[in-house]
Enzyme design. Structure first.
Site, short mmCIF file in Angstrom:
data_model
loop_
_atom_site.label_atom_id
_atom_site.label_comp_id
_atom_site.label_asym_id
_atom_site.label_seq_id
_atom_site.Cartn_x
_atom_site.Cartn_y
_atom_site.Cartn_z
N LYS A 1 -13.75 -1.56 9.54
CA LYS A 1 -13.50 -2.64 8.55
C LYS A 1 -12.50 -4.06 8.88
O LYS A 1 -11.75 -3.55 9.21
CB LYS A 1 -12.95 -1.90 7.21
CG LYS A 1 -12.51 -2.98 6.18
CD LYS A 1 -11.92 -2.10 5.04
CE LYS A 1 -11.35 -3.10 3.87
NZ LYS A 1 -10.37 -2.31 3.14
N LYS B 1 -8.68 0.12 9.80
CA LYS B 1 -8.57 -1.35 9.15
C LYS B 1 -7.72 -2.35 9.74
O LYS B 1 -6.73 -2.37 10.10
CB LYS B 1 -8.08 -0.97 7.75
CG LYS B 1 -7.93 -2.31 6.81
CD LYS B 1 -8.20 -1.72 5.31
CE LYS B 1 -7.16 -1.96 4.57
NZ LYS B 1 -6.87 -1.48 3.15
N CYS C 1 0.81 -1.11 0.12
CA CYS C 1 0.05 0.14 -0.03
C CYS C 1 0.86 1.37 0.05
O CYS C 1 0.37 2.43 0.34
CB CYS C 1 -0.95 0.11 1.14
SG CYS C 1 -2.11 -1.45 1.15
N GLU D 1 -6.43 4.61 17.08
CA GLU D 1 -6.39 4.87 15.78
C GLU D 1 -7.80 5.91 15.53
O GLU D 1 -7.63 6.99 14.77
CB GLU D 1 -6.66 3.79 14.66
CG GLU D 1 -5.32 2.98 14.73
CD GLU D 1 -4.48 3.60 13.47
OE1 GLU D 1 -4.61 4.38 13.02
OE2 GLU D 1 -3.30 2.89 13.41
C1 PBG Z 1 -7.14 -1.40 0.10
C2 PBG Z 1 -8.74 -1.99 0.22
C3 PBG Z 1 -8.82 -3.23 0.58
C4 PBG Z 1 -10.16 -3.24 0.56
C5 PBG Z 1 -10.92 -2.10 0.52
N1 PBG Z 1 -9.71 -1.50 0.34
C6 PBG Z 1 -7.97 -4.64 0.31
C7 PBG Z 1 -6.87 -4.71 1.45
O1 PBG Z 1 -6.67 -3.99 2.53
O2 PBG Z 1 -5.97 -5.65 1.21
C8 PBG Z 1 -10.85 -4.66 0.93
C9 PBG Z 1 -12.31 -4.51 0.77
C10 PBG Z 1 -13.23 -5.76 0.53
O3 PBG Z 1 -12.60 -7.03 1.09
O4 PBG Z 1 -14.01 -5.84 0.14
N2 PBG Z 1 -6.99 -0.85 -1.10
#
Ligand code: PBG
Length: 342
Positions: A266, A213, A137, A251
């Site tokens: 998420k 996340k 990323c 966070e």
């Molecule tokens: C990163 C991102 C991810 C998802 C959304 N944005 C993938 C990751 O972090 O590996 C996952 C969303 C999903 O699983 O529906 N750009």
């Protein structure tokens, strides 16, 4: 026996009274899903006439820009207020150039969506994993890149150089008309960096939706859809350990301090404790992302006849809202609204 009967007669509180009929249940229902709640994810790629099914996400496709209009019209007609965009570039490189190119896939898609429906909000997922050749990323510390620093570990994600890229890409997306920037890389300082870039470029009106996340196994199908699987290692040097709750709270606090307008949790269902903490302790709107694995699991079990697709999907979404989500990103968005309307 007589004793038992008396005891029953004294039972004054009977919660079942309000559960007896469908209409009674409707009357006392605390959480209702409406079209206002949803954000629909879209995968967009270069090319023409492309509508490529994603095998692990039944009913979902990678679309080329020229195929967005039809999808957008369907989403808008259901009353869904927003989409979140994921771009798949033609060329990947060490710093994910397509993400900040003015004619990159996301800026092109934003313009096409706005041409079709200027009122539909476009959220741009702000991350580099789809755009880099190594699938991480941001910028990775390897000897073949100009930012290589031998003092830092090999393979380390360069936090601060990545912030520069996030600023550039956020500006490219905002200039193309993105309504919300949603940084998802879990890079320290990403909200502050993007806020200051936007503000210095005449985009003080563009809000930031920051991801909280976890490094989750539930992103598997997304990585097929977005072609973004890491080529080495995993994402746990920057995404959070699912074992940690206090860290998520920290966070959230930091992102709000840095200026996040909306906080997104998420994946959704495994982290309702974090979502509920966010709702109870802060005033910013809370978003939840029902991720690809959550969608795929429900579909896979339903295909085998093991659970009922509609009921399982609506139950999950309702409980995500009950835990505190003001908005839900979901691959079920269109289906849910059709089911609720039926
Ligand atoms: C990163 C991102 C991810 C998802 C959304 N944005 C993938 C990751 O972090 O590996 C996952 C969303 C999903 O699983 O529906 N750009």
């Amino acid at each position: 026996m007589a004793h038992e009967a008396t005891w029953h007669a004294n039972l004054k509180v009977r919660l079942r009274r309000l559960r007896l009929s469908k209409n009674m249940r409707r009357l006392v229902r605390e959480t209702k899903l409406t079209s206002d709640d949803f954000i629909h994810p879209l995968f967009v790629r270069h090319g023409q006439g492309i509508k490529l099914p994603v095998e692990s996400l039944p009913g979902k496709h990678q679309l080329s820009v020229d195929n967005l209009a039809a999808e957008v019209r369907e989403i808008s007609a259901l009353g869904i207020p927003a989409v979140i965009l994921f771009g798949i570039p033609e060329h990947k490189d060490w710093r994910g150039s397509d993400n900040f190119a003015e004619d990159g896939i996301v800026p092109q898609a934003i313009r096409a969506i706005k041409d079709t429906d200027p009122d539909l909000l476009v959220i741009s997922d702000m991350c580099f994993c789809q755009y880099t050749d190594h699938g991480h990323c941001g910028i990775i510390n390897t000897p073949d890149n100009p930012h290589y620093d031998p003092a830092l570990p090999q393979g380390y994600l360069h936090n601060d150089h990545t912030l520069d890229l996030l600023q550039q890409a956020s500006l490219a997306h905002a200039r193309a008309g993105a309504d919300i920037i949603a940084p998802s890389g879990m890079i320290d300082g990403m909200v502050a960096a993007i806020r200051s870039a936007l503000d210095s470029d005449g985009a003080q009106h563009v809000p930031i939706m920051s991801y909280i996340k976890y490094a989750s196994a539930f992103y598997g199908p997304f990585r097929d859809a977005a072609e973004s699987a890491p080529q080495f290692g995993d994402r746990s040097q920057y995404q959070m350990d699912p074992a940690n709750q206090r860290e998520a709270f920290k966070e959230i606090a930091l992102d709000i301090e840095e200026g996040a307008d909306i906080i997104m949790i998420k994946p959704a269902l495994p982290n309702l404790d974090v979502l509920s903490h966010l709702r109870e302790n802060y005033t910013v709107p809370a978003a939840a992302y029902q991720v690809s694995g959550e969608y795929a699991m429900i579909h896979a079990a339903a295909q085998r006849g093991w659970i009922d697709l509609e009921r399982a999907a609506l139950e999950s979404l309702t409980c995500i809202k009950r835990a505190g989500a003001d908005m839900i990103i979901s691959y079920f968005a269109k289906d849910a609204l059709k089911w609720l309307d039926a």
